[in-house]
Design a protein around this motif. Structure first.
Motif, PDB file in Angstrom:
ATOM      1  N   ARG A  60      -7.892   8.176  -3.145  1.00  0.00           N
ATOM      2  CA  ARG A  60      -7.554   6.766  -2.981  1.00  0.00           C
ATOM      3  C   ARG A  60      -7.855   5.987  -4.253  1.00  0.00           C
ATOM      4  NH1 ARG A  60      -9.647   1.900  -0.513  1.00  0.00           N
ATOM      5  NH2 ARG A  60     -11.741   2.783  -0.534  1.00  0.00           N
ATOM      6  N   ASN A 100       0.858  -1.182   0.000  1.00  0.00           N
ATOM      7  CA  ASN A 100       0.000   0.000   0.000  1.00  0.00           C
ATOM      8  C   ASN A 100       0.896   1.235   0.000  1.00  0.00           C
ATOM      9  OD1 ASN A 100      -2.323  -1.647   0.288  1.00  0.00           O
ATOM     10  ND2 ASN A 100      -1.910  -1.807   2.483  1.00  0.00           N
ATOM     11  N   GLU A 158      -3.217   4.111   8.604  1.00  0.00           N
ATOM     12  CA  GLU A 158      -3.639   4.987   7.507  1.00  0.00           C
ATOM     13  C   GLU A 158      -4.610   4.268   6.571  1.00  0.00           C
ATOM     14  OE1 GLU A 158       0.326   7.850   7.086  1.00  0.00           O
ATOM     15  OE2 GLU A 158       0.253   5.936   5.986  1.00  0.00           O
ATOM     16  N   VAL A 159      -4.283   3.028   6.262  1.00  0.00           N
ATOM     17  CA  VAL A 159      -5.162   2.266   5.368  1.00  0.00           C
ATOM     18  C   VAL A 159      -6.521   2.073   6.040  1.00  0.00           C
ATOM     19  CG1 VAL A 159      -5.509   0.067   4.192  1.00  0.00           C
ATOM     20  CG2 VAL A 159      -3.242   1.112   4.217  1.00  0.00           C
ATOM     21  N   ARG A 194       5.753   6.484  -0.318  1.00  0.00           N
ATOM     22  CA  ARG A 194       6.180   5.642   0.797  1.00  0.00           C
ATOM     23  C   ARG A 194       5.075   4.646   1.096  1.00  0.00           C
ATOM     24  NH1 ARG A 194       3.101   6.582   5.215  1.00  0.00           N
ATOM     25  NH2 ARG A 194       2.308   8.699   5.552  1.00  0.00           N
ATOM     26  N   ASP A 195       5.409   3.608   1.880  1.00  0.00           N
ATOM     27  CA  ASP A 195       4.397   2.627   2.246  1.00  0.00           C
ATOM     28  C   ASP A 195       3.392   3.240   3.221  1.00  0.00           C
ATOM     29  OD1 ASP A 195       5.856   1.007   0.690  1.00  0.00           O
ATOM     30  OD2 ASP A 195       6.361  -0.472   2.236  1.00  0.00           O
ATOM     31  N   ALA A 196       2.137   2.881   3.052  1.00  0.00           N
ATOM     32  CA  ALA A 196       1.087   3.350   3.956  1.00  0.00           C
ATOM     33  C   ALA A 196       1.122   2.510   5.221  1.00  0.00           C
ATOM     34  CB  ALA A 196      -0.270   3.230   3.289  1.00  0.00           C
ATOM     35  N   MET A 227     -11.822  -2.531   0.664  1.00  0.00           N
ATOM     36  CA  MET A 227     -12.131  -3.920   0.972  1.00  0.00           C
ATOM     37  C   MET A 227     -11.131  -4.504   1.943  1.00  0.00           C
ATOM     38  SD  MET A 227     -10.515  -6.484  -1.621  1.00  0.00           S
ATOM     39  CE  MET A 227      -8.760  -6.562  -1.710  1.00  0.00           C
ATOM     40  N   ALA A 230       9.719  -0.541   0.937  1.00  0.00           N
ATOM     41  CA  ALA A 230       9.788  -0.994  -0.446  1.00  0.00           C
ATOM     42  C   ALA A 230       9.962   0.227  -1.333  1.00  0.00           C
ATOM     43  CB  ALA A 230       8.515  -1.740  -0.805  1.00  0.00           C
ATOM     44  N   GLN A 231      10.997   0.257  -2.119  1.00  0.00           N
ATOM     45  CA  GLN A 231      11.250   1.424  -2.968  1.00  0.00           C
ATOM     46  C   GLN A 231      11.311   1.006  -4.423  1.00  0.00           C
ATOM     47  OE1 GLN A 231      11.175   4.477  -2.809  1.00  0.00           O
ATOM     48  NE2 GLN A 231      11.397   5.087  -0.680  1.00  0.00           N
ATOM     49  N   LEU A 267       4.673  -7.335   6.336  1.00  0.00           N
ATOM     50  CA  LEU A 267       5.652  -6.870   5.367  1.00  0.00           C
ATOM     51  C   LEU A 267       6.642  -5.892   6.018  1.00  0.00           C
ATOM     52  CD1 LEU A 267       5.807  -7.180   2.113  1.00  0.00           C
ATOM     53  CD2 LEU A 267       5.145  -4.782   2.148  1.00  0.00           C
ATOM     54  N   ALA A 327      -7.946   3.983   8.132  1.00  0.00           N
ATOM     55  CA  ALA A 327      -8.682   5.253   8.193  1.00  0.00           C
ATOM     56  C   ALA A 327      -9.384   5.575   6.882  1.00  0.00           C
ATOM     57  CB  ALA A 327      -7.723   6.384   8.553  1.00  0.00           C
ATOM     58  N   THR A 344       0.222  -5.889   5.609  1.00  0.00           N
ATOM     59  CA  THR A 344       1.148  -4.758   5.592  1.00  0.00           C
ATOM     60  C   THR A 344       2.047  -4.783   6.809  1.00  0.00           C
ATOM     61  OG1 THR A 344      -0.587  -3.532   4.493  1.00  0.00           O
ATOM     62  CG2 THR A 344       1.278  -2.254   5.290  1.00  0.00           C
ATOM     63  N   ASN A 370      -5.585  -6.654   4.825  1.00  0.00           N
ATOM     64  CA  ASN A 370      -4.524  -5.786   4.318  1.00  0.00           C
ATOM     65  C   ASN A 370      -3.634  -5.286   5.439  1.00  0.00           C
ATOM     66  OD1 ASN A 370      -4.691  -5.775   1.615  1.00  0.00           O
ATOM     67  ND2 ASN A 370      -6.220  -4.143   1.503  1.00  0.00           N
ATOM     68  N   ASP A 429      -9.707   3.187   3.970  1.00  0.00           N
ATOM     69  CA  ASP A 429     -10.256   2.096   3.146  1.00  0.00           C
ATOM     70  C   ASP A 429     -11.653   1.737   3.653  1.00  0.00           C
ATOM     71  OD1 ASP A 429     -10.750   0.026   1.502  1.00  0.00           O
ATOM     72  OD2 ASP A 429      -9.068  -1.223   2.131  1.00  0.00           O
TER      73      ASP A 429
END
Lengths: 454, 368
Positions: free
Chosen positions: A294, A161, B38-39, B32-34, B1, B22-23, B13, B41, B10, B6, B43
């Protein structure tokens, strides 16, 4: 004058035309001898109204031996003009252009936050819509969002993500492309019958701009999106309605879909989604999600409100066609068009716009006899895929009633349908995706009326 | 979803990668990775297969309370109001719940289309109420309230019983009762991807005929005379110069063959030098501030300047309560009911000073 009228010739609208309230002022000014040209214009108007033949000509030589606009040098030729921008660094149109505005259609919606304002197509040239005249459609009111605080998230079927700031998005390789955006409900009010007077209200939910931004595929690749199993993408906005729409992956992998921040050389306008919106060429405007926050990659369509409840086509069987997205090939004559008045017989340039959500416009034909005979119009450059194309054709008006139509063909060979053909398939209860041929009736009086032909 | 799945993935990961993110090799330093927070909040979407639906429940009875406090202003006590948006409820029958097709959609003479007549998927209702309602305070409902209000709305349509408690466990059973669940087709060529149908042919089939294509054209429909000026004076909606000007629709249409009489008023054309922007001269700086407040606090979602919407017009209020600034400030701040009809106005979250500004403007006549 009578003879001229009965043969269809009409009175020219005099310059500096005055309404009843202004007449007294002008007469007073004229008496003082300060503004002779207004007095002359007024006298000419009165003479026309009284029924002399003088004004039947489009641009007659005044009896004084010359046009006061020529004979008497105006102030702008004899005085000092204004300086360069001192306190207003953003230019505005001439005050004489104040009639050229976006407008709402009275009674169409009850609240301004979920409403529409229409672009004044009858007054625009070329194919680019000035950003300040671009049609508006909001679902829960517009915002002017601080770009330094705006974020874009990419999640779902991705390796990681991701979150991007505007600074980062604007560092990526950018593309700039011209595309039209048309609301799926453009021309909706005319599905059953003629409903509104001018092309602004029949077709004004379309605009065309040069959009600048990053292809969405670049961001999906940065997140490591699963482009095989992830057949759909959900785009979501940051406004109150958090507008969501499903986008097919095919449009994204082709590189067409852009995450855009630029429009006509400047940043997007707030009403158009500042600082970030999706650009989905050829697809109805509701999918061009504004205030984009998003992107989610998924393996099934999302049945968001505006694709499950609205933006569907009600067929005569009672079934709704769902996920109808593409704006099919369509055109409209913008000048002359409804609510306008031809000032005299003689030569006119019929001009209009054509577009197709499936590619380039290949041909536009124009009829002045309600679709019986057609002539090929000139397509003006540039002709671009999924962008507006301007067409022109010569016409000499003989003063008799005429029904003007345009009919576009795109490079897939699809020919814009008549109302009869469209209704034969979809009935009359649909709202969205009306791309039928538009008819304008030029009456003997010179006034142009919105009509539909059988 | 699947925000929870997720989040877990995450987190795993991130743990595996240590602090390194991960770059991308191609665009280093961009993005940058979320974080899982944050996801979670953002999704918020719920799909038709209910992926993304949070655990929870809500009753029809609770939904009624929420509805009357937060929804009825716009949608009516029974979801029937069409004053602001299309009605939500009506037009469906018990038979429709059995067949999954709303019979009224097959009738050409049925006048309106409510949300419950159209919506095929209950996830759509849950998702939209959760993300966008109430109208002037989106995303302010709790998960329980969203379940409850969705249940109440479905109860109004006779889809779930009065004592129903809807939850993530039984929502799939509700889906099986949606009146128009079988009312959709994807057999068309207006979706740009290959996923839905193999229909590639357009449904209309015109040809670019050039000569003697149709018999003489007859006008079948035209704008009625009474609608000629319904959009305002078209002379003022066209450029002042050009091949054609706008018609003066404040005057009757000129008929060809009829001589213009000496008394006829020339078609009015705005003279910009004399009459620049046609803005009311009365609008001072104060009005501007008030209008901005009305917009900021979404007052205009329910009140219009000079006509009744959900609530009375500002000018009607001004007429009724002229001079009573203190009284009006209280009503603006605390809401009220019964003065203008059955629909209550909720309390508003603006400051005392702002309420007073609006009240003073109302008390002084609510000038535009």
């Amino acid at each position: 004058m009578q003879d001229n009228l009965s043969s269809g010739r009409i009175r020219k609208a005099p310059e500096n035309f005055l309404n009843r309230d202004e007449i007294q002022t002008v007469v007073a000014e004229a008496k003082q001898g300060r503004r002779n040209f207004i007095r002359n214009a007024f006298a000419a108007a009165a003479a026309g109204a009284a029924g002399t033949a003088a004004l039947a000509q489009g641009n007659p030589v005044p009896t004084e031996g010359g046009d006061p606009n020529i004979l008497k040098l105006p102030e702008h030729s004899t005085g000092l003009g204004q300086g360069v921008a001192v306190d207003d660094g953003y230019g505005k149109p001439s005050k004489f252009e104040s009639n050229v505005q976006r407008r709402q259609s009275p009674g169409l919606t009850q609240t301004t936050q979920a409403s529409v304002s229409f672009a004044p197509l009858q007054s625009l040239f070329g194919i680019v819509t000035p950003s300040g005249l671009h049609f508006e459609r909001h679902h829960q009111g517009w915002w002017d969002i601080d770009p330094s605080k705006h974020r874009l998230m990419v999640n779902g079927m991705v390796k990681a993500n991701k979150v991007f700031t505007m600074d980062e998005i604007m560092r990526l390789p950018a593309v700039s492309r011209f595309h039209f955006i048309e609301c799926g409900a453009n021309t909706a009010v005319e599905w059953g019958n003629v409903a509104v007077p001018t092309v602004q209200y029949t077709h004004g939910m379309i605009s065309c701009s040069e959009f600048t931004g990053v292809p969405l595929i670049t961001l999906l690749e940065l997140a490591g999106a699963d482009l095989k199993k992830g057949k759909f993408v959900l785009a979501e906005g940051a406004d109150g309605s958090s507008m969501t729409r499903t986008i097919p992956m095919e449009l994204i992998t082709s590189g067409e879909v852009i995450v855009a921040y630029g429009q006509n050389g400047e940043m997007l306008r707030p009403e158009q989604g500042y600082p970030l919106r999706l650009v989905v060429p050829g697809v109805q405007g509701v999918s061009w999600v504004k205030y984009l926050r998003r992107i989610e990659v998924g393996d099934m369509p999302y049945a968001a409100k505006d694709e499950a409840v609205h933006y569907m086509d009600l067929m005569p069987s009672g079934l709704h066609r769902q996920y109808t997205n593409i704006q099919e090939c369509k055109s409209v004559v913008t000048t002359p068009s409804g609510g306008q008045v031809l000032l005299d017989k003689g030569f006119y340039n019929i001009s209009g716009l054509a577009w197709s959500g499936r590619g380039k416009v290949k041909q536009v034909d124009v009829s002045v006899d309600g679709g019986r005979n057609w002539r090929r119009a000139r397509l003006e450059n540039p002709v671009m895929s999924k962008a507006l194309t301007r067409f022109n054709i010569d016409w000499v008006w003989d003063g008799k009633p005429a029904i003007i139509q345009s009919r576009a063909t795109d490079d897939t060979g699809y020919v814009q349908p008549t109302y009869k053909q469209l209704r034969a398939v979809r009935g009359t209860r649909s709202i969205y995706h009306n791309n039928a041929i538009q008819s304008w009736l030029v009456q003997e009086s010179g006034e142009v009326k919105n009509v539909q032909v059988s | 979803m699947s925000r929870f799945l997720n989040a877990v993935l995450t987190a795993a990961l991130l743990a595996g990668a240590g602090v390194a993110q991960a770059q991308s090799a191609k665009y280093p330093g961009v993005g940058r990775d979320a974080t899982p927070k944050e996801v979670a909040a953002w999704d918020i979407d719920v799909r038709p297969d209910f992926k993304g639906l949070p655990v929870g429940s809500g009753s029809v009875a609770k939904g009624q309370d929420v509805w009357e406090g937060k929804c009825a202003h716009c949608h009516g006590i029974f979801g029937e109001s069409g004053e602001v948006f299309s009605p939500l409820v009506g037009g469906t029958t018990a038979e429709d719940i059995k067949t999954g097709r709303v019979a009224n959609l097959q009738r050409a003479d049925y006048p309106g289309r409510t949300t419950l007549m159209k919506v095929p998927t209950v996830s759509t209702l849950w998702d939209y109420i959760n993300r966008a309602m109430p109208w002037n305070a989106p995303k302010s409902l709790s998960t329980e309230e969203v379940y409850a209000v969705t249940a109440f709305l479905l109860n109004l349509g006779g889809i779930v019983p009065d004592n129903f408690v809807m939850s993530d466990k039984n929502i799939a059973e509700v889906q099986a009762r949606m009146p128009n669940r079988n009312g959709m087709t994807r057999e068309h060529n207006m979706w740009p991807g290959p996923e839905f149908s193999k229909v590639r042919k357009a449904d209309t089939n015109n040809v670019a005929c050039m000569k003697d294509c149709v018999p003489e054209a007859k006008v079948a429909s035209f704008l009625p005379d009474y609608a000629r000026n319904a959009h305002g004076n078209l002379a003022e909606q066209n450029r002042l110069v050009g091949a054609q000007h706008g018609a003066d629709t404040t005057q009757p249409e000129r008929k060809a063959g009829v001589a213009a009489s000496a008394t006829e008023t020339p078609a009015a054309k705005p003279a910009p030098a004399a009459k620049p922007a046609a803005k009311p001269a009365a609008a001072g700086g104060d009005n501007k501030a008030v209008l901005a407040l009305l917009s900021k606090y979404s007052c205009t979602a329910c009140h219009a300047m000079d006509k009744k919407l959900v609530g009375p017009s500002f000018q009607d209020i001004a007429k009724k309560h002229a001079g009573k600034a203190d009284y009006l400030a209280g009503k603006v701040k605390n809401g009220g009911s019964g003065v203008w009809g059955p629909i209550p106005m909720p309390a508003q979250s603006l400051s005392e000073a702002e309420a007073k500004t609006i009240a003073a403007w109302l008390a002084a006549g609510a000038a535009k």
